[in-house]
Design an enzyme around this catalytic site. Structure first.
Site, short mmCIF file in Angstrom:
data_model
loop_
_atom_site.label_atom_id
_atom_site.label_comp_id
_atom_site.label_asym_id
_atom_site.label_seq_id
_atom_site.Cartn_x
_atom_site.Cartn_y
_atom_site.Cartn_z
CG HIS A 49 -2.18 -0.86 0.95
ND1 HIS A 49 -3.47 -0.40 1.11
CD2 HIS A 49 -2.31 -2.14 0.54
CE1 HIS A 49 -4.33 -1.37 0.81
NE2 HIS A 49 -3.66 -2.44 0.47
CG ASP A 50 5.01 3.39 1.54
OD1 ASP A 50 4.47 4.52 1.52
OD2 ASP A 50 6.25 3.23 1.53
N GLY B 212 4.07 6.30 -4.52
CA GLY B 212 5.42 5.75 -4.42
C GLY B 212 5.81 5.26 -3.03
CG ASP C 198 6.13 8.51 -0.18
OD1 ASP C 198 5.37 7.59 0.20
OD2 ASP C 198 5.73 9.63 -0.53
CB SER D 114 3.10 8.83 1.98
OG SER D 114 2.90 7.84 1.00
N PRO E 190 -5.68 -1.20 -6.12
CG PRO E 190 -4.60 -3.17 -6.71
CD PRO E 190 -4.35 -1.82 -6.14
CG HIS F 118 -4.24 -12.05 -1.83
ND1 HIS F 118 -5.16 -11.52 -2.70
CD2 HIS F 118 -3.72 -10.98 -1.15
CE1 HIS F 118 -5.20 -10.19 -2.56
NE2 HIS F 118 -4.33 -9.85 -1.64
CB SER G 75 -0.42 -24.13 4.41
OG SER G 75 -0.53 -23.86 3.01
C1 HEM Z 1 -3.90 -7.56 -7.14
C2 HEM Z 1 -4.62 -6.67 -6.50
C3 HEM Z 1 -4.92 -6.79 -5.03
C4 HEM Z 1 -6.15 -6.62 -4.46
C5 HEM Z 1 -7.44 -6.27 -5.19
C6 HEM Z 1 -5.99 -6.86 -3.05
C7 HEM Z 1 -7.02 -6.77 -2.12
C8 HEM Z 1 -6.92 -7.19 -0.82
C9 HEM Z 1 -8.02 -7.19 0.12
C10 HEM Z 1 -9.43 -6.67 -0.15
C11 HEM Z 1 -7.56 -7.74 1.28
C12 HEM Z 1 -8.37 -8.01 2.55
C13 HEM Z 1 -8.30 -6.88 3.53
C14 HEM Z 1 -9.25 -7.07 4.68
O1 HEM Z 1 -10.44 -7.28 4.43
O2 HEM Z 1 -8.82 -7.01 5.85
C15 HEM Z 1 -6.18 -8.09 1.08
C16 HEM Z 1 -5.37 -8.67 2.02
C17 HEM Z 1 -4.03 -8.85 1.85
N1 HEM Z 1 -3.28 -8.48 0.75
FE1 HEM Z 1 -3.99 -7.88 -1.04
N2 HEM Z 1 -4.69 -7.17 -2.78
C18 HEM Z 1 -3.99 -7.12 -3.97
C19 HEM Z 1 -2.63 -7.33 -4.12
C20 HEM Z 1 -1.77 -7.55 -3.09
C21 HEM Z 1 -0.33 -7.48 -3.18
C22 HEM Z 1 0.45 -7.08 -4.44
C23 HEM Z 1 0.17 -7.80 -1.95
C24 HEM Z 1 1.59 -7.87 -1.48
C25 HEM Z 1 2.62 -8.05 -2.24
C26 HEM Z 1 -0.97 -8.09 -1.10
C27 HEM Z 1 -0.89 -8.53 0.19
C28 HEM Z 1 -1.98 -8.79 1.00
C29 HEM Z 1 -1.86 -9.43 2.31
C30 HEM Z 1 -0.59 -9.98 2.91
C31 HEM Z 1 -3.15 -9.46 2.84
C32 HEM Z 1 -3.55 -9.97 4.22
C33 HEM Z 1 -3.39 -8.82 5.20
C34 HEM Z 1 -3.56 -9.18 6.67
O3 HEM Z 1 -3.79 -10.34 7.01
O4 HEM Z 1 -3.47 -8.26 7.49
N3 HEM Z 1 -2.12 -7.89 -1.81
N4 HEM Z 1 -5.82 -7.73 -0.20
#
Ligand code: HEM
Length: 321
Positions: free
Chosen positions: A67-68, A73, A75, A77, A161, A191, A242
């Site tokens: 998210h950062d 960018g 940074d 923020s 996204p 994910h 897992s």
């Molecule tokens: C491709 C587009 C992506 C979308 C639409 C997306 C969306 C989301 C959403 C909606 C959640 C759930 C948040 C919640 O309800 O608490 C989530 C969780 C998460 N996302 Fe993504 N994400 C994307 C890409 C990424 C990328 C690129 C990364 C890291 C490289 C990432 C890492 C994570 C992680 C680790 C979680 C779990 C967070 C936690 O357990 O606290 N995501 N994501």
């Protein structure tokens, strides 16, 4: 000779480095080698301790870096607190976790080298260490990015996204940050760990179950996320298998109809070979690790502030002046 684990680390690091594009040329490996030789070790020690105490810190720190980087960018923020002058910084837009952890890491680093290591770099190193703890592989991270002082909730929704995106929208949102379809698919492997709120995927459960969802998985999700009030927003694991191991299970889940978001399922549809890349990553853990590492480094280079731009914050949640 090297242990099996060490071999994996070296292999992933080597493959990842050969995949890393020129776009991160402004950052440098071993950037703190002379200004703060113990920086990376200090960060790793704190991150490992925090994850030992609370394994959910690994996904939290990984997501914080994403998210950062995607909003104005890499940074730091995302870390800035609201102030009188700026009541709506990025962190007020989407709830994220791990802010206290970052402050602890920063305090430990300041204790060994005051004023040297930026919060933006700390986020990149902490994400790398979270990958090491949850995925068992390590990659080198170039550093030298500095901290910005502009942060706006408004820019979050146009940059991050949405889980309701289709494949074309996902590809576009990554392309806007200089990332490719390969990066999109590889990074989506994040994910395989962490959790998500029902509100992010209930659209696939009610009023009818999305046909691309596995029936028994859909039934379990319906039980965990009953229809009705949004106030009762439950939480489930991103991966039913897992859930604390970062790996290519995510891609196997996708092929089995066992991923949560419209955006996850969308990787199997659309025009950009994302489905083929999902299959490739599902079939080869080591190749995915190398791709993921390379894409993380590339993501860490998005619109960074280097040289005299930006500052090194003393505290990650506030600007220096
Ligand atoms: C491709 C587009 C992506 C979308 C639409 C997306 C969306 C989301 C959403 C909606 C959640 C759930 C948040 C919640 O309800 O608490 C989530 C969780 C998460 N996302 Fe993504 N994400 C994307 C890409 C990424 C990328 C690129 C990364 C890291 C490289 C990432 C890492 C994570 C992680 C680790 C979680 C779990 C967070 C936690 O357990 O606290 N995501 N994501």
């Amino acid at each position: 000779m090297f242990s099996r684990g060490m071999k994996l680390i070296l292999m992933v690091a080597f493959q990842a480095m050969s995949l890393i594009s020129i776009s991160t040329a402004s950052l440098q490996y071993n950037f703190y080698g002379s200004s703060c030789p113990n920086a990376e070790q200090t960060i790793s020690n704190v991150v490992y301790g925090l994850i030992d105490a609370d394994p959910s810190m690994a996904p939290a720190l990984l997501r914080l870096h994403f998210h950062d980087c995607f909003v104005m960018g890499c940074d730091a923020s995302i870390l800035l607190d609201p102030t009188k002058a700026n009541g709506s910084p990025e962190k007020t837009a989407i709830p994220l976790r791990g802010y206290d952890a970052v402050n602890k890491i920063k305090a430990a680093v300041e204790a060994v080298c005051p004023g040297k290591v930026s919060c933006a770099d700390i986020l990149a190193f902490a994400a790398r260490d979270s990958v090491a703890k949850s995925g068992g592989f390590v990659y080198p991270v170039p550093a030298g990015s500095r901290d910005g002082n502009v942060s706006s909730a408004f820019s979050v929704f146009s940059s991050i996204p949405s889980p309701f995106f289709d494949a074309g929208e996902l590809v576009q949102s990554f392309a806007a940050k200089g990332l490719t379809v390969d990066d999109l698919v590889a990074l989506s492997g994040a994910h395989s760990i962490g959790t998500a709120h029902c509100s992010g995927f209930k659209n696939r459960l009610y009023p009818t179950v999305d046909a691309s969802l596995d029936a028994s998985y859909a039934a379990a999700l319906r039980a965990a996320c009953p229809d009705g009030s949004a106030a009762d927003d439950g939480v489930v694991n991103n991966s039913p298998v897992s859930p604390a191991t970062l790996g290519n299970q995510y891609f196997k889940n996708a092929l089995a109809g066992r991923v949560l978001f419209t955006s996850d399922a969308a990787l199997l549809t659309g025009q950009n070979d994302t489905a083929e890349k999902v299959r490739e990553n599902a079939g080869d853990l080591t190749a995915w690790m190398a791709r993921f590492a390379a894409s993380m480094v590339k993501m860490g280079g998005i619109e960074v502030l280097t040289g005299a731009r930006g500052e090194v914050r003393r505290f990650c949640n506030v600007t220096n002046s």
